[in-house]
Design an enzyme around this catalytic site. Sequence first.
Site, PDB file in Angstrom:
ATOM      1  N   VAL A  99       0.833  -1.201   0.000  1.00 25.90           N
ATOM      2  CA  VAL A  99       0.000   0.000   0.000  1.00 25.90           C
ATOM      3  C   VAL A  99       0.872   1.256   0.000  1.00 25.90           C
ATOM      4  O   VAL A  99       0.590   2.220  -0.718  1.00 25.90           O
ATOM      5  CB  VAL A  99      -0.998  -0.008   1.173  1.00 25.90           C
ATOM      6  CG1 VAL A  99      -1.790   1.300   1.223  1.00 25.90           C
ATOM      7  CG2 VAL A  99      -1.954  -1.189   1.056  1.00 25.90           C
ATOM      8  N   CYS A 100       1.958   1.246   0.764  1.00 21.94           N
ATOM      9  CA  CYS A 100       2.847   2.405   0.825  1.00 21.94           C
ATOM     10  C   CYS A 100       3.490   2.666  -0.538  1.00 21.94           C
ATOM     11  O   CYS A 100       3.602   3.811  -0.986  1.00 21.94           O
ATOM     12  CB  CYS A 100       3.932   2.200   1.878  1.00 21.94           C
ATOM     13  SG  CYS A 100       3.283   2.025   3.555  1.00 21.94           S
ATOM     14  N   SER A 101       3.903   1.614  -1.179  1.00 20.33           N
ATOM     15  CA  SER A 101       4.497   1.725  -2.507  1.00 20.33           C
ATOM     16  C   SER A 101       3.479   2.282  -3.505  1.00 20.33           C
ATOM     17  O   SER A 101       3.768   3.213  -4.258  1.00 20.33           O
ATOM     18  CB  SER A 101       5.006   0.356  -2.964  1.00 20.33           C
ATOM     19  OG  SER A 101       5.562   0.430  -4.249  1.00 20.33           O
TER      20      SER A 101
END
Length: 166
Positions: free
Chosen positions: A59-61
């Site tokens: 999700v961060c990526s």
Amino acid sequence: MANVTFNQDPVTLLGNEILVGDQAPNFTVLSNDLKEVKLDDYKDKVKLISVVPSIDTGVCSEQTQRFNKEAEDIGNVQVLTISMDLPFAQARWREVNKVNELEMLSDHRDANFGENYGVLIKELRLLSRSIFVVDSANTVTYAEYVSEVTNHPDYDKALEEAKKAK
């Protein structure tokens, strides 16, 4: 204070919650070349601050790549991604993912950003997923504390608010 969970377990956020209309607190983080960076370094610019727990997670990526892709289309807005990742890991990730339209900044040294923006997760020493839009006068015009850290933020709303900010 925002109620936040990580994998459905409640977590404690350290610091004070930032609200729309607040003066954005200054902070000190590190650039990928280990130079200190402060909010004041972006004075007279609108800032979209994308906060992620760790750049090496899905999700961060995706969040960082989404804002990198949108950065050119939102006008005079400086997009910043802040995480607790080491500056070296951020630089490696940026190179591998060809992310060049935003700045990645590390709060690993003393969690100054995390505490000043109320996003430091006490139990994990990670930053809670959140988005802040700060206008050129350093007033917060948008703040989202994502209630479940593993979920995506409201990209469209954050981008809309960044485009409206002056």
